[in-house]
Enzyme design. Structure first.
Site, PDB file in Angstrom:
ATOM      1  CE1 TYR A  63     -52.770  12.691 -15.988  1.00 31.11           C
ATOM      2  CE2 TYR A  63     -54.187  10.776 -16.130  1.00 31.11           C
ATOM      3  CZ  TYR A  63     -53.774  12.027 -15.540  1.00 31.11           C
ATOM      4  OH  TYR A  63     -54.730  12.580 -14.149  1.00 31.11           O
ATOM      5  CG  HIS A 132     -56.546  18.000 -15.923  1.00 26.70           C
ATOM      6  ND1 HIS A 132     -55.735  16.860 -16.595  1.00 26.70           N
ATOM      7  CD2 HIS A 132     -56.271  17.221 -14.841  1.00 26.70           C
ATOM      8  CE1 HIS A 132     -55.080  16.010 -15.927  1.00 26.70           C
ATOM      9  NE2 HIS A 132     -55.311  16.325 -14.839  1.00 26.70           N
ATOM     10  CB  SER A 212     -52.976  11.166  -5.409  1.00 27.35           C
ATOM     11  OG  SER A 212     -52.783  11.315  -6.668  1.00 27.35           O
ATOM     12  N   PRO A 213     -55.142   8.442  -4.214  1.00 29.29           N
ATOM     13  CG  PRO A 213     -56.560   6.706  -4.321  1.00 29.29           C
ATOM     14  CD  PRO A 213     -55.880   7.631  -5.264  1.00 29.29           C
ATOM     15  CG  LEU A 214     -53.146   4.076  -2.603  1.00 28.40           C
ATOM     16  CD1 LEU A 214     -52.635   2.909  -3.557  1.00 28.40           C
ATOM     17  CD2 LEU A 214     -53.714   3.331  -1.343  1.00 28.40           C
ATOM     18  N   GLY A 215     -51.709   8.613  -1.701  1.00 24.24           N
ATOM     19  CA  GLY A 215     -50.764   9.662  -1.480  1.00 24.24           C
ATOM     20  C   GLY A 215     -49.618   9.343  -2.673  1.00 24.24           C
ATOM     21  NE  ARG A 216     -49.096  13.394  -6.396  1.00 26.57           N
ATOM     22  CZ  ARG A 216     -49.610  13.982  -7.617  1.00 26.57           C
ATOM     23  NH1 ARG A 216     -49.523  12.832  -8.562  1.00 26.57           N
ATOM     24  NH2 ARG A 216     -50.365  14.754  -8.023  1.00 26.57           N
ATOM     25  N   GLY A 217     -48.548   6.693  -3.664  1.00 23.49           N
ATOM     26  CA  GLY A 217     -47.753   5.491  -3.281  1.00 23.49           C
ATOM     27  C   GLY A 217     -47.301   5.559  -2.046  1.00 23.49           C
ATOM     28  CB  SER A 220     -48.085   1.340  -0.849  1.00 25.45           C
ATOM     29  OG  SER A 220     -46.904   1.965  -1.139  1.00 25.45           O
TER      30      SER A 220
HETATM   31  N1  LIG Z   1     -57.263  15.217 -11.615  1.00 23.96           N
HETATM   32  C1  LIG Z   1     -55.885  15.341 -11.517  1.00 23.96           C
HETATM   33  O1  LIG Z   1     -55.374  16.118 -11.293  1.00 23.96           O
HETATM   34  C2  LIG Z   1     -55.094  14.063 -11.241  1.00 23.96           C
HETATM   35  C3  LIG Z   1     -53.787  14.076 -10.599  1.00 23.96           C
HETATM   36  C4  LIG Z   1     -53.012  12.949 -10.529  1.00 23.96           C
HETATM   37  C5  LIG Z   1     -53.603  11.720 -10.634  1.00 23.96           C
HETATM   38  N2  LIG Z   1     -54.832  11.810 -10.931  1.00 23.96           N
HETATM   39  C6  LIG Z   1     -55.605  10.345 -11.388  1.00 23.96           C
HETATM   40  O2  LIG Z   1     -55.693   9.419 -10.352  1.00 23.96           O
HETATM   41  C7  LIG Z   1     -54.995   8.293 -10.268  1.00 23.96           C
HETATM   42  C8  LIG Z   1     -54.622   7.798  -9.236  1.00 23.96           C
HETATM   43  O3  LIG Z   1     -53.485   8.798  -8.575  1.00 23.96           O
HETATM   44  P1  LIG Z   1     -52.066   8.438  -8.447  1.00 23.96           P
HETATM   45  O4  LIG Z   1     -51.638   7.434  -9.371  1.00 23.96           O
HETATM   46  O5  LIG Z   1     -51.371   9.596  -8.730  1.00 23.96           O
HETATM   47  O6  LIG Z   1     -51.637   8.032  -6.982  1.00 23.96           O
HETATM   48  P2  LIG Z   1     -51.968   6.830  -5.954  1.00 23.96           P
HETATM   49  O7  LIG Z   1     -53.143   6.042  -6.352  1.00 23.96           O
HETATM   50  O8  LIG Z   1     -52.043   7.338  -4.763  1.00 23.96           O
HETATM   51  O9  LIG Z   1     -50.697   5.906  -5.871  1.00 23.96           O
HETATM   52  C9  LIG Z   1     -50.150   5.356  -6.997  1.00 23.96           C
HETATM   53  C10 LIG Z   1     -48.746   4.475  -6.740  1.00 23.96           C
HETATM   54  O10 LIG Z   1     -49.375   3.608  -5.670  1.00 23.96           O
HETATM   55  C11 LIG Z   1     -48.868   2.339  -5.930  1.00 23.96           C
HETATM   56  N3  LIG Z   1     -49.855   1.564  -5.557  1.00 23.96           N
HETATM   57  C12 LIG Z   1     -50.888   1.190  -6.051  1.00 23.96           C
HETATM   58  N4  LIG Z   1     -51.702   0.225  -5.346  1.00 23.96           N
HETATM   59  C13 LIG Z   1     -50.798  -0.210  -4.697  1.00 23.96           C
HETATM   60  C14 LIG Z   1     -50.944  -1.405  -3.701  1.00 23.96           C
HETATM   61  N5  LIG Z   1     -52.008  -2.060  -3.528  1.00 23.96           N
HETATM   62  N6  LIG Z   1     -49.748  -1.587  -2.911  1.00 23.96           N
HETATM   63  C15 LIG Z   1     -48.570  -0.905  -3.092  1.00 23.96           C
HETATM   64  N7  LIG Z   1     -48.469  -0.015  -3.934  1.00 23.96           N
HETATM   65  C16 LIG Z   1     -49.583   0.314  -4.751  1.00 23.96           C
HETATM   66  C17 LIG Z   1     -48.587   2.605  -7.369  1.00 23.96           C
HETATM   67  O11 LIG Z   1     -47.552   1.506  -7.942  1.00 23.96           O
HETATM   68  P3  LIG Z   1     -47.226   1.124  -9.594  1.00 23.96           P
HETATM   69  O12 LIG Z   1     -47.633   2.277 -10.421  1.00 23.96           O
HETATM   70  O13 LIG Z   1     -46.113   0.440  -9.542  1.00 23.96           O
HETATM   71  O14 LIG Z   1     -48.291   0.059  -9.602  1.00 23.96           O
HETATM   72  C18 LIG Z   1     -48.174   3.892  -7.901  1.00 23.96           C
HETATM   73  O15 LIG Z   1     -46.967   4.100  -7.479  1.00 23.96           O
HETATM   74  C19 LIG Z   1     -54.135   8.575 -11.454  1.00 23.96           C
HETATM   75  O16 LIG Z   1     -53.754   7.300 -12.095  1.00 23.96           O
HETATM   76  C20 LIG Z   1     -54.450   9.628 -12.459  1.00 23.96           C
HETATM   77  O17 LIG Z   1     -55.658   8.937 -13.089  1.00 23.96           O
HETATM   78  C21 LIG Z   1     -55.614  12.793 -11.332  1.00 23.96           C
END
Ligand SMILES: NC(=O)c1ccc[n+]([C@@H]2O[C@H](COP(=O)([O-])OP(=O)(O)OC[C@H]3O[C@@H](n4cnc5c(N)ncnc54)[C@H](OP(=O)(O)O)[C@@H]3O)[C@@H](O)[C@H]2O)c1
Length: 335
Positions: A63, A132, A212-217, A220
């Site tokens: 990152y 990773h 990505s538990p929120l499906g990358r947002g 939401s």
């Molecule tokens: N192992 C891997 O290959 C891998 C790949 C991807 C991600 N990850 C890890 O997993 C973490 C989480 O996944 P992710 O960030 O990809 O996706 P996510 O958690 O599914 O979604 C993130 C998005 O949701 C928004 N969001 C979060 N909480 C919210 C709420 N309560 N209401 C409305 N919108 C909300 C965020 O907004 P804002 O950003 O504007 O706050 C962001 O745009 C990453 O940060 C990373 O550390 C790991």
């Protein structure tokens, strides 16, 4: 304040039942992963998370590269032991800090990577260190063997893997006990369940962390049109967010939102509570305190069996919501 605690794996790691994904807090090369970020608010989010009991932070050397780990170092300065830090290696990053777009699981690269992450995080240990992605040209036994040496040296506490098949998990676990596997998992992404990975983890006593538990947002409900995403937003490259899938997926999100409204919660909270109901630890990513507070609240919601069934009838297992990476990214998964 203490959140509900869970045992991740069988080696003694105890974490809250929700973590904080930090990836979106810094940019990725020239692009913002999920829209504009602000360093001050990001650091305030990490601090607020700790105040609320959310001390499990997720980052990776990729990152930035490195800028995310450096931001975390800044946020945790003087308070390192209060946090449980998970970071990852494997995407090859050269000495001029450029990503080569290759995966490197060689022994020497593991050793080099950990030293860089320790330096960037300004710490002398990493709690949970993930591979990773699997380097398909290197036996996983070699990579995990090198990680095992790091445990013995006290540089890392526990070993994790990311986006790996059951077969790879079993091979790795025979070399050194694996504490956690982190893969994408949400109402929109259940490949690991379909491929039997979660079943294998349960059999072996390995924890599962849902990224990505929120499906990358998407889940939401804040994204209603592709134009809601900035031109340099990473999600534009993902089929799931492209026209052929976007509008079908929005209909699913609306149904989830309706159910959430009936329960007096948000769709994000419902999506997180559903994961937690399965004994899985979600690491929702956010760079702002308001969302963080809502997500932490979700970790206290208990869904009934009927709620879970209703949600799973809205998005049944096997629903095609579109690929979660472009072709290159999909090719790096181990399925
Ligand atoms: N192992 C891997 O290959 C891998 C790949 C991807 C991600 N990850 C890890 O997993 C973490 C989480 O996944 P992710 O960030 O990809 O996706 P996510 O958690 O599914 O979604 C993130 C998005 O949701 C928004 N969001 C979060 N909480 C919210 C709420 N309560 N209401 C409305 N919108 C909300 C965020 O907004 P804002 O950003 O504007 O706050 C962001 O745009 C990453 O940060 C990373 O550390 C790991």
């Amino acid at each position: 304040m203490k959140l509900n605690q869970v045992k991740l794996g069988n080696q003694g790691l105890i974490i809250p039942n929700i973590g904080l994904g930090c990836m979106g807090m810094t940019s990725f090369g020239d692009a913002d992963t999920y829209g504009k970020h602000d360093e001050k608010e990001a650091i305030a989010t990490i601090h607020r998370s700790l105040e609320l009991g959310g001390n499990f932070l997720d980052t990776a050397d990729l990152y930035g590269p490195f800028t995310n780990e450096r931001l975390i170092a800044k946020a945790i300065e003087g308070n390192r032991n209060e946090y449980i830090i998970a970071t990852k290696f494997g995407w090859e990053i050269d000495d001029s800090e450029q990503i080569t777009w290759k995966i490197n699981g060689q022994k020497d690269y593991v050793k080099k990577s950990v030293e860089r992450s320790l330096k960037n995080l300004k710490t002398d240990y990493i709690d949970l260190y993930y591979m990773h992605r699997l380097d398909k040209n290197v036996p996983v036994e070699e990579t995990v063997g090198a990680m095992s040496d790091l445990v013995k040296e006290g540089k890392i506490g526990y070993i994790g893997l990311s986006e790996v098949s059951s077969e790879t998990v079993k091979k790795a676990h025979s070399i050194h006990p694996i504490t956690a596997v982190q893969s994408e998992y949400s109402l929109f992404e259940r490949t690991v369940e379909e491929k039997g990975v979660i079943k294998t983890l349960n059999e072996l006593g390995i924890g599962f962390v849902a990224y990505s538990p929120l499906g990358r947002g998407f889940l939401s409900g804040q994204i209603r049109s592709i134009d809601d995403l900035a031109e340099n937003d990473f999600r534009r490259a993902i089929p799931r967010f492209q026209e052929e899938h976007f509008y079908k997926n929005i209909e699913l999100v609306e149904a989830i939102e309706n159910m959430a409204k009936e329960k007096g919660i948000t769709s994000s909270q419902l999506a997180l509570a559903w994961i937690i109901s399965k004994g899985i630890v979600p690491i929702p990513g956010t760079k702002r305190r308001t969302y963080l507070e809502q997500n932490i609240e979700a970790s206290k919601i208990v869904l009934s069996e009927a709620d879970v069934q209703k949600l799973e009838s809205i998005v049944p297992l096997g629903t095609d919501t579109g690929a979660t990476y472009d072709e290159f990214g999909m090719g790096l998964l181990d399925y």
